[in-house]
Design an enzyme around this catalytic site. Structure first.
Site, mmCIF file in Angstrom:
data_model
loop_
_atom_site.group_PDB
_atom_site.id
_atom_site.type_symbol
_atom_site.label_atom_id
_atom_site.label_comp_id
_atom_site.label_asym_id
_atom_site.label_seq_id
_atom_site.Cartn_x
_atom_site.Cartn_y
_atom_site.Cartn_z
ATOM 1 N N PRO A 161 0.519 37.395 -0.822
ATOM 2 C CA PRO A 161 0.348 36.756 0.712
ATOM 3 C C PRO A 161 1.905 36.276 0.893
ATOM 4 C CG PRO A 161 -0.586 35.367 -1.240
ATOM 5 C CD PRO A 161 -0.395 36.699 -1.899
ATOM 6 N N ASP A 176 -5.861 56.138 17.306
ATOM 7 C CA ASP A 176 -6.476 55.042 16.548
ATOM 8 C C ASP A 176 -5.795 53.774 17.066
ATOM 9 O OD1 ASP A 176 -8.015 56.039 14.449
ATOM 10 O OD2 ASP A 176 -6.541 56.185 12.940
ATOM 11 N N GLU A 230 -2.236 32.524 -10.429
ATOM 12 C CA GLU A 230 -1.716 31.935 -9.337
ATOM 13 C C GLU A 230 -0.473 32.924 -8.883
ATOM 14 O OE1 GLU A 230 -2.152 28.844 -7.934
ATOM 15 O OE2 GLU A 230 -3.981 28.640 -9.181
ATOM 16 N N ARG A 233 -4.919 58.353 4.376
ATOM 17 C CA ARG A 233 -5.216 58.943 5.765
ATOM 18 C C ARG A 233 -4.318 59.490 6.624
ATOM 19 N NH1 ARG A 233 -6.156 56.301 10.338
ATOM 20 N NH2 ARG A 233 -8.174 57.122 10.790
HETATM 21 N N1 SAH Z 1 -0.627 31.455 -5.505
HETATM 22 C C1 SAH Z 1 -0.349 32.334 -4.902
HETATM 23 C C2 SAH Z 1 -1.590 33.152 -4.638
HETATM 24 C C3 SAH Z 1 -1.962 34.036 -5.731
HETATM 25 S S1 SAH Z 1 -3.235 35.094 -5.121
HETATM 26 C C4 SAH Z 1 0.258 31.885 -3.320
HETATM 27 O O1 SAH Z 1 0.318 30.800 -3.131
HETATM 28 O O2 SAH Z 1 1.102 32.704 -2.816
HETATM 29 C C5 SAH Z 1 -3.457 35.980 -6.507
HETATM 30 C C6 SAH Z 1 -2.952 37.329 -6.459
HETATM 31 O O3 SAH Z 1 -3.733 38.020 -5.325
HETATM 32 C C7 SAH Z 1 -1.356 37.588 -5.815
HETATM 33 O O4 SAH Z 1 -0.426 37.456 -6.834
HETATM 34 C C8 SAH Z 1 -1.489 38.787 -5.110
HETATM 35 O O5 SAH Z 1 -1.446 39.715 -5.652
HETATM 36 C C9 SAH Z 1 -2.987 38.710 -4.430
HETATM 37 N N2 SAH Z 1 -3.218 38.391 -3.211
HETATM 38 C C10 SAH Z 1 -3.955 37.392 -2.753
HETATM 39 N N3 SAH Z 1 -3.756 37.347 -1.398
HETATM 40 C C11 SAH Z 1 -3.017 38.381 -1.022
HETATM 41 C C12 SAH Z 1 -2.794 38.982 0.305
HETATM 42 N N4 SAH Z 1 -3.138 38.208 1.498
HETATM 43 N N5 SAH Z 1 -2.137 40.130 0.531
HETATM 44 C C13 SAH Z 1 -1.367 40.581 -0.834
HETATM 45 N N6 SAH Z 1 -2.170 40.466 -1.856
HETATM 46 C C14 SAH Z 1 -2.660 39.307 -2.092
#
Ligand code: SAH
Length: 234
Positions: free
Chosen positions: A91, A171, A118, A156
Site C-alpha cells: 500500500p 477500454d 504488517e 490481457r
Molecule cells: N502495515 C502495512 C500494511 C500491511 S498489509 C502498511 O501500513 O503499509 C499486508 C500486505 O498486504 C502488504 O505487505 C502488501 O503486500 C499487501 N497489501 C495490502 N494492501 C495493499 C495494496 N493496497 N496494494 C498492494 N498491496 C497491498
C-alpha cells in the site's frame, strides 16, 4: 513473458490461473506463471517467514533472509544486468494504473512479491526490490489479490491474449477516459429499451453516440481524467 509469484499462500492462485483470458494466455504460452512458496527458502524446523517487529508494536514482520534468498534465486542479484523486474505489492507503493500495466507488459520477466502480516523488513526492500506497487488507497491482508490484479491486467495486454484487440483499445483508461454503457439482448428489458441509435445500423452515429456517452460519464464521475488530458470540464 514470465511471471514468478512469491507467496506463503500458493494455493490461492490455482483456480485463478486457469480461468478466462488469463487461463487461455497461459495455455497458449503467451505468459508462463510460476507460483513459489516462500517457505521453501526457510531453513528452520518451523519454516518461519515472520518475526516480531523491532521497536515493539502489534503484529509480525516478514523476515528479510528467506525473501532476499528467494528473490535472488528467481531473478538473480540486483544489478544493471538483471532482466527481471522485482515488484513488491505494497500500500506504500506507487499507485498502479493502466499506463503502469502497459509498462509491466513490456517486461521479459516479473517477480511479484506478496507481503503478509504488517509488511516486509525494509532491508529486504532496499536490497532486492526494484519497484513497489499499490493497487489503491486501502489495506488488504496480503499481496496475493494485488498480485492477481497485476497478472490479470498484464496478461490481457499481451499480443494475442484478447481475440479482438479493438476491445482493449476501447477500454476505460486505454483512451484516457472511462468507457461508456453497454447493451445486449433483449431489445426491451422490464420496460427499458436499448437506445435507438444502437439498433439503427448507422456505424458513424453509433461511434459518435458512444464517444459522447463516454465523455459524459467521465465528466460526471472522473473529471480528474479529463483534466489530466488537458481538457476543460465544460
Ligand atoms: N502495515 C502495512 C500494511 C500491511 S498489509 C502498511 O501500513 O503499509 C499486508 C500486505 O498486504 C502488504 O505487505 C502488501 O503486500 C499487501 N497489501 C495490502 N494492501 C495493499 C495494496 N493496497 N496494494 C498492494 N498491496 C497491498
Amino acid at each position: 513473458m514470465r511471471i514468478d509469484v512469491l507467496t506463503i499462500f500458493p494455493q490461492l492462485f490455482e483456480p485463478f490461473l486457469r480461468a478466462g483470458i488469463l487461463g487461455h494466455a497461459i495455455a497458449e504460452g503467451l505468459v508462463a506463471v510460476s507460483v513459489r512458496d516462500l517457505r521453501d527458502w526457510t531453513h528452520d524446523r518451523h519454516r518461519s517467514v515472520d518475526d516480531a517487529p523491532y521497536g515493539g508494536g502489534p503484529g509480525m514482520v516478514m523476515r528479510p533472509e528467506p525473501l532476499v534468498a528467494a528473490i535472488e534465486a528467481l531473478a538473480g542479484p540486483r544489478s544493471s544486468q538483471r532482466r527481471a523486474l522485482v515488484v513488491l505489492l505494497s500500500p506504500q507503493g506507487q499507485r498502479l494504473d493502466q499506463a503502469g500495466l502497459g509498462a509491466l507488459a513490456e517486461r521479459e520477466q516479473l517477480v511479484l512479491v506478496c507481503g503478509r502480516y504488517e509488511g516486509v523488513d525494509q532491508r529486504a526492500i532496499e536490497l532486492a526490490v526494484d519497484l513497489e506497487l499499490s493497487i489503491g488507497d486501502y489495506v488488504l491482508s496480503g499481496g496475493e489479490v494485488p498480485a492477481m490484479a497485476v497478472i490479470e491486467g498484464v496478461a490481457r495486454l499481451l499480443p494475442g491474449a484478447v481475440g479482438n484487440p479493438e476491445s482493449i483499445r476501447g477500454d476505460s483508461f486505454a483512451t484516457g477516459i472511462l468507457g461508456g454503457p453497454q447493451y445486449t439482448r433483449p431489445p426491451v428489458f422490464r420496460g427499458l429499451a436499448v437506445p435507438e441509435v444502437l439498433v439503427s445500423g448507422n456505424h458513424a452515429a453509433v461511434a459518435e453516440w458512444r464517444a459522447e456517452r463516454a465523455r459524459d460519464i467521465t465528466r460526471r464521475r472522473r473529471p480528474d481524467l479529463l483534466a489530466a488530458l488537458g481538457e476543460e470540464e465544460s
